[in-house]
Design a protein around this motif. Structure first.
Motif, mmCIF file in Angstrom:
data_model
loop_
_atom_site.group_PDB
_atom_site.id
_atom_site.type_symbol
_atom_site.label_atom_id
_atom_site.label_comp_id
_atom_site.label_asym_id
_atom_site.label_seq_id
_atom_site.Cartn_x
_atom_site.Cartn_y
_atom_site.Cartn_z
ATOM 1 N N LEU A 23 7.623 9.625 6.781
ATOM 2 C CA LEU A 23 9.048 9.360 6.977
ATOM 3 C C LEU A 23 9.845 9.384 5.677
ATOM 4 C CD1 LEU A 23 8.995 6.498 9.672
ATOM 5 C CD2 LEU A 23 9.546 8.917 9.995
ATOM 6 N N GLN A 24 9.174 9.438 4.558
ATOM 7 C CA GLN A 24 9.892 9.387 3.286
ATOM 8 C C GLN A 24 10.513 10.743 2.965
ATOM 9 O OE1 GLN A 24 8.609 7.274 -0.017
ATOM 10 N NE2 GLN A 24 8.028 5.498 1.186
ATOM 11 N N ASP A 25 11.610 10.676 2.227
ATOM 12 C CA ASP A 25 12.298 11.888 1.796
ATOM 13 C C ASP A 25 11.684 12.477 0.533
ATOM 14 O OD1 ASP A 25 14.100 11.657 3.904
ATOM 15 O OD2 ASP A 25 15.396 10.305 2.766
ATOM 16 N N ARG A 26 10.732 11.760 -0.054
ATOM 17 C CA ARG A 26 10.068 12.236 -1.261
ATOM 18 C C ARG A 26 8.881 13.114 -0.897
ATOM 19 N NH1 ARG A 26 8.143 7.648 -4.722
ATOM 20 N NH2 ARG A 26 7.329 6.852 -2.732
ATOM 21 N N SER A 27 8.407 13.873 -1.885
ATOM 22 C CA SER A 27 7.250 14.741 -1.650
ATOM 23 C C SER A 27 5.991 13.895 -1.458
ATOM 24 C CB SER A 27 7.046 15.688 -2.831
ATOM 25 O OG SER A 27 6.669 14.957 -3.987
ATOM 26 N N ILE A 28 4.999 14.470 -0.803
ATOM 27 C CA ILE A 28 3.742 13.761 -0.584
ATOM 28 C C ILE A 28 3.081 13.419 -1.926
ATOM 29 C CG2 ILE A 28 1.386 14.017 0.313
ATOM 30 C CD1 ILE A 28 2.497 15.538 2.652
ATOM 31 N N ALA A 29 3.215 14.310 -2.894
ATOM 32 C CA ALA A 29 2.621 14.057 -4.212
ATOM 33 C C ALA A 29 3.198 12.790 -4.838
ATOM 34 C CB ALA A 29 2.852 15.251 -5.127
ATOM 35 N N LYS A 30 4.531 12.637 -4.758
ATOM 36 C CA LYS A 30 5.157 11.431 -5.313
ATOM 37 C C LYS A 30 4.746 10.187 -4.527
ATOM 38 C CE LYS A 30 9.221 13.546 -7.465
ATOM 39 N NZ LYS A 30 10.703 13.580 -7.525
ATOM 40 N N CYS A 31 4.607 10.330 -3.221
ATOM 41 C CA CYS A 31 4.155 9.206 -2.404
ATOM 42 C C CYS A 31 2.744 8.782 -2.803
ATOM 43 C CB CYS A 31 4.188 9.570 -0.925
ATOM 44 S SG CYS A 31 5.852 9.746 -0.239
ATOM 45 N N MET A 32 1.892 9.767 -3.055
ATOM 46 C CA MET A 32 0.525 9.448 -3.468
ATOM 47 C C MET A 32 0.507 8.788 -4.847
ATOM 48 S SD MET A 32 -1.437 10.160 -0.945
ATOM 49 C CE MET A 32 -0.036 9.582 0.055
ATOM 50 N N ASP A 33 1.428 9.198 -5.720
ATOM 51 C CA ASP A 33 1.544 8.530 -7.021
ATOM 52 C C ASP A 33 1.904 7.060 -6.832
ATOM 53 O OD1 ASP A 33 0.938 10.833 -8.399
ATOM 54 O OD2 ASP A 33 3.042 11.394 -8.748
ATOM 55 N N SER A 34 2.802 6.786 -5.879
ATOM 56 C CA SER A 34 3.170 5.395 -5.581
ATOM 57 C C SER A 34 1.967 4.617 -5.063
ATOM 58 C CB SER A 34 4.295 5.357 -4.539
ATOM 59 O OG SER A 34 5.492 5.905 -5.043
ATOM 60 N N CYS A 35 1.171 5.258 -4.215
ATOM 61 C CA CYS A 35 -0.023 4.604 -3.666
ATOM 62 C C CYS A 35 -1.002 4.243 -4.786
ATOM 63 C CB CYS A 35 -0.704 5.504 -2.642
ATOM 64 S SG CYS A 35 0.226 5.717 -1.104
ATOM 65 N N VAL A 36 -1.185 5.178 -5.711
ATOM 66 C CA VAL A 36 -2.099 4.924 -6.832
ATOM 67 C C VAL A 36 -1.592 3.767 -7.680
ATOM 68 C CG1 VAL A 36 -3.035 5.863 -8.978
ATOM 69 C CG2 VAL A 36 -2.992 7.276 -6.914
ATOM 70 N N GLU A 37 -0.295 3.763 -7.988
ATOM 71 C CA GLU A 37 0.273 2.687 -8.789
ATOM 72 C C GLU A 37 0.164 1.352 -8.071
ATOM 73 O OE1 GLU A 37 1.347 2.757 -11.943
ATOM 74 O OE2 GLU A 37 0.547 4.797 -11.891
ATOM 75 N N GLY A 38 0.336 1.380 -6.742
ATOM 76 C CA GLY A 38 0.222 0.146 -5.980
ATOM 77 C C GLY A 38 -1.167 -0.453 -6.078
ATOM 78 N N VAL A 39 -2.188 0.390 -5.966
ATOM 79 C CA VAL A 39 -3.566 -0.102 -6.071
ATOM 80 C C VAL A 39 -3.856 -0.590 -7.485
ATOM 81 C CG1 VAL A 39 -5.992 0.554 -5.917
ATOM 82 C CG2 VAL A 39 -4.381 1.357 -4.198
ATOM 83 N N LYS A 40 -3.347 0.124 -8.486
ATOM 84 C CA LYS A 40 -3.544 -0.321 -9.873
ATOM 85 C C LYS A 40 -2.976 -1.718 -10.085
ATOM 86 C CE LYS A 40 -3.545 4.177 -12.262
ATOM 87 N NZ LYS A 40 -2.787 5.034 -13.233
ATOM 88 N N SER A 41 -1.854 -2.003 -9.445
ATOM 89 C CA SER A 41 -1.182 -3.288 -9.663
ATOM 90 C C SER A 41 -1.984 -4.470 -9.144
ATOM 91 C CB SER A 41 0.202 -3.269 -8.999
ATOM 92 O OG SER A 41 0.085 -3.275 -7.583
ATOM 93 N N ILE A 42 -2.912 -4.235 -8.213
ATOM 94 C CA ILE A 42 -3.691 -5.340 -7.658
ATOM 95 C C ILE A 42 -5.148 -5.306 -8.092
ATOM 96 C CG2 ILE A 42 -2.226 -5.483 -5.617
ATOM 97 C CD1 ILE A 42 -4.790 -4.312 -4.125
ATOM 98 N N ALA A 43 -5.491 -4.396 -9.008
ATOM 99 C CA ALA A 43 -6.893 -4.260 -9.412
ATOM 100 C C ALA A 43 -7.447 -5.579 -9.931
ATOM 101 C CB ALA A 43 -7.028 -3.168 -10.472
#
Length: 432
Positions: free
Chosen positions: A274-294
């Motif tokens: 549903l996001q207006d951003r590219s899938i690549a940018k969404c995946m970057d957000s996912c990676v950063e999200g996981v890093k934040s809780i490592a």
């Protein structure tokens, strides 16, 4: 029997000392787990086996929930959905009821976001609202902090409730439903009533002439609300429909949706689509999200190791036998133990995980595991002070003195904890 409890107390004091000395909580918990196990007379091989089993059993049932929850939160943050929710609610409530808008925003944003992330996301909006409305920042900030706090303590997929659910083998769907029932009234008292009492006379006449215009680049309101609440709606729907005598394949579908890992995975995929951003940018957000809780995940893992040491050394059974002569509810006892550890150790998550190994044997007939999770969660929020990072975050962002922080943040957290206990005891009369 008392000897083993004194050793555990010594271990907790060592843990406190290491945390005060700024040793990473994961390292401190692992070291204290091994030392405590050896002092309790466990063979070295058994100690290390318990540490490994504790880490595996704790993370096994929750690591994907934490990772997917972090991805979900980061996607909502980076897409602007969190800000859009804020703008819409403020536009609906207006200046006169601005606290309610901030409170509701904190509850909604706090469900998918971890406390620190939610605080960082919302604090600029708190300052912007306070500046535009000419209201004190604490009048706007306390509702936000209270909402994030109750979701942190009572509502999955936050790390504390999820970890406790795994340890106690509790139903996350039921915890979510019970936690939401507790969170709303407690957040109102701690986030709306409390700041109005302490700031009485400091507020100028509040009109209703304030509107924030939403940024055109933000996602639509419907999309923002839908993505933020989707995992919660899936889990609640699956849990609510679970007891019904449904035929196959509907029964399997309901079970699938009630599983938090499946619900969060669906929510992440839908949010990405549903996001207006590219899938690549969404995946970057996912990676950063996981890093934040490592590091949060590592601390939880180490907490699971300490829990397992307490379980395998039968310290929990010792606590159970000592408290059998006391005329105390196991839920009250769990709250007291978690609260004492919170005051001592600072971290709500560490306090909850440390308490879990001591109160695990108290679960039984008349003491549902789901209510034990909430009781320990409530105790873990008790009297936050100088050994808690949340205390300093609140102090520094709002530029308060130590006295002012104790009079606002600490009391607010204590209100949440005490009311959480009363709420859990009330629920125990209903669900049993």
């Amino acid at each position: 029997m008392i000897h083993s409890l004194l050793i555990v107390l010594l271990g907790i004091l060592v843990l406190l000392f290491l945390i005060i000395k700024k040793i990473n909580p994961m390292i401190a918990l692992l070291a204290v787990s091994i030392i405590t196990g050896l002092l309790l007379g466990m063979p070295a091989m058994k100690v290390m086996s318990s540490v490994s089993n504790g880490i595996g059993s704790t993370l096994g049932g929750m690591v994907m929930v934490l990772a997917l929850g972090a991805m979900m939160g980061k996607l909502i943050e980076d897409s602007g959905a969190a800000r859009k929710i804020v703008y819409v609610l403020i536009g609906v409530f207006g200046k006169r009821h601005i606290q309610w808008a901030v409170l509701l925003t904190g509850l909604m944003v706090g469900i998918p976001l971890f406390y620190n992330a939610g605080f960082v996301v919302l604090i600029p909006l708190v300052f912007a609202i306070a500046s535009a409305t000419k209201l004190p920042t604490l009048y706007i900030g306390i509702p936000m902090a209270a909402a994030l706090s109750v979701t942190h303590g009572f509502v999955p997929p936050h790390p504390g409730p999820v970890a406790l659910a795994s340890i106690f083998h509790a139903d996350i769907g039921k915890i979510l439903i019970y936690g939401v029932c507790l969170s709303i009234p407690i957040a109102i008292i701690a986030g709306i009533v409390f700041p109005r009492i302490i700031m009485r006379g400091k507020l100028s006449s509040i009109g209703n002439d304030f509107v924030i215009a939403a940024d055109e680049e933000l996602p639509s309101a419907a999309k923002s609300f839908f993505t933020a609440l989707l995992p919660v709606l899936l889990i609640i729907a699956g849990t609510a429909l679970g007891p019904l005598n449904l035929a196959q394949p509907w029964k399997d579908i309901v079970f699938f949706f009630s599983d938090p890992t499946a619900a969060l995975l669906i929510a992440v995929l839908v949010t990405v689509l549903l996001q207006d951003r590219s899938i690549a940018k969404c995946m970057d957000s996912c990676v950063e999200g996981v890093k934040s809780i490592a590091m949060i995940v590592m601390i939880i893992a180490a907490g699971g190791a300490f829990k397992q040491i307490l379980v395998d050394s039968s310290v929990g059974e010792t606590v159970k036998s000592l408290t059998q002569t006391l005329n105390l509810s196991p839920l009250l006892l769990a709250w007291i133990i978690a609260g004492a550890l919170r005051v001592t150790l600072g971290s709500a998550t560490v306090a909850a995980l440390t308490a879990s190994g001591m109160v695990l044997p108290l679960i039984g007939p008349g003491v549902p595991a789901e209510l034990m999770v909430l009781s320990v969660g409530a105790g873990s929020l008790m009297f936050s002070h100088v050994n808690d990072t949340g205390f300093w975050m609140f102090k520094e962002y709002f530029n308060l003195t130590l006295k002012q922080t104790f009079a606002t943040w600490t009391i607010m957290e204590t209100i949440v904890s005490v009311l959480g206990l009363f709420g859990v005891l009330g629920l125990s009369l209903i669900v049993q």
